[in-house]
Enzyme design. Structure first.
Site, PDB file in Angstrom:
ATOM      1  CB  THR A 189     -26.719 101.435  18.461  1.00  0.00           C
ATOM      2  OG1 THR A 189     -27.854 100.564  18.361  1.00  0.00           O
ATOM      3  CG2 THR A 189     -26.431 101.977  17.059  1.00  0.00           C
TER       4      THR A 189
ATOM      5  CD  GLU B 253     -31.484  98.580  15.629  1.00  0.00           C
ATOM      6  OE1 GLU B 253     -31.564  98.475  14.390  1.00  0.00           O
ATOM      7  OE2 GLU B 253     -32.209  97.943  16.420  1.00  0.00           O
TER       8      GLU B 253
ATOM      9  CE1 TYR C 258     -30.194 105.629  17.252  1.00  0.00           C
ATOM     10  CE2 TYR C 258     -30.165 103.252  16.899  1.00  0.00           C
ATOM     11  CZ  TYR C 258     -29.872 104.356  17.686  1.00  0.00           C
ATOM     12  OH  TYR C 258     -29.239 104.171  18.890  1.00  0.00           O
TER      13      TYR C 258
ATOM     14  CE  LYS D 205     -26.654 106.537  18.196  1.00  0.00           C
ATOM     15  NZ  LYS D 205     -25.921 107.145  19.317  1.00  0.00           N
TER      16      LYS D 205
END
Length: 339
Positions: free
Chosen positions: A143, A145, A167, A171
């Protein structure tokens, strides 16, 4: 450029466990259209949770399976992962399973780490336990992110990571454990660093669907106003249907490598709201500042959008953008984005 050559495996051996919801349904469609037999991992629920893939059943009314086969399992249960992988003996695995709501990850930090981070390790370890490290190709849904508090604009594969949420941190662990298994066991394992990808199948509590559904309800007279968080957050938004092809292409390369998948174009939440309202013939004008800001319909004077601090993230990611040229270069122009 031509597409990669067909898989050397006969159709009855093209078995792919895939997990996930939004992307998973599009990926299943994509692989089934190519003649694959697709195996999916399904979490047990007291209510039906197959709405996005029901049309893929051989008989949707009776849930009769054809080339799409579902198995009950969970990324928090290593035993079931070993059992499913050993039974199916897939040639490719796409791990799209995650608790993927960034704001909610602050409330469910431990669960997010367990599923998104350690869950990836469980899958990789299951492949190793089943003796399939030399025959399985593994795709990990990474991701944007990971970049969080961006260290350079635009971001590329070599940009340092700085996640700003549980999150993103989970990840990040998943990203590096994939790299570790690739280097330690010579496994074909790759990370697809996907920037935001949306579709009508997106969950209603994600900002893009919240906006589109709310604007539709306002247009139909079913709603007057809705609330959002940071209107100035900027994202690189693409379509999930395009991105699943990139996932597949990554596993068709000769050597495993991690790629960014993005459009190279950035828009703010504010712009998204304005465009959505223009689609139904309304012009939004903004008044006030910060938490007092509202979006008013120029034609009617009615306030349709408000800012609510409860939707702010504890640590915000202001802007994420990646140059499309990275994708073109690394995938050798095999994948083109639809704007």
């Amino acid at each position: 450029d031509p597409l990669p050559p067909p898989s050397p495996f006969p159709p009855d051996m093209r078995r792919k466990p895939q997990a996930g919801i939004l992307d998973g349904s599009y990926l299943a469609e994509f692989l089934l259209a190519k003649g694959y037999e697709v195996h999916g991992i399904l979490r047990r629920s007291s209510s039906f949770n197959t709405g996005r893939i029901e049309h893929l059943y051989q008989n949707p009314q009776t849930h009769t399976e054809g080339n799409l086969k579902l198995h009950y399992g969970d990324l928090t249960d290593s035993t079931c992962l070993v059992k499913i992988i050993n039974q199916v003996k897939p040639t490719e695995i796409y791990n799209l399973g995650a608790q993927s709501h960034v704001k909610i990850s602050f409330d469910l930090a431990e669960y997010t780490a367990n599923v998104d981070g350690v869950g990836t390790l469980r899958l990789l370890d299951a492949i190793k336990t089943c003796g399939l490290t030399n025959s399985v190709k593994f795709y990990q849904a990474s991701t944007s992110e990971l970049y969080g508090k961006v260290q350079e604009i635009p971001q590329k594969e070599t940009t340092p990571f700085y996640p700003r949420s549980p999150y993103g941190a989970a990840k990040l662990y998943a990203y590096w454990i994939v790299v570790n298994f690739r280097e330690a066991y010579n496994m074909f394992a790759v990370n697809g660093i996907l920037f935001n990808h949306e579709s009508p199948r997106r969950g209603a509590n994600f900002v893009t669907r919240k906006i589109s559904r709310s604007v539709a309800k306002i247009h139909l007279g079913q709603l007057e106003c809705f609330s959002l968080g940071n209107l100035d957050s900027k994202r690189d938004w693409g379509h999930a249907n395009d991105y699943v092809e990139a996932m597949w292409l990554m596993l068709q390369q000769e050597e495993p490598e991690d790629f960014i998948i993005a459009t190279g174009e950035v828009h703010s939440v504010r712009e998204f709201v304005e465009r959505a309202f223009r689609h139904v013939g309304k012009t939004i004008v903004w008044e006030g500042k910060d938490e007092k800001e509202v979006g008013r319909c120029q034609e009617t004077g009615v306030v349709h959008v408000k800012v609510d601090p409860k939707y702010f993230r504890p640590t915000e990611v202001v802007s994420q953008v990646s140059p499309t040229i990275c994708v073109y270069t690394h995938l050798h122009s095999l994948f083109l984005f639809v704007s």
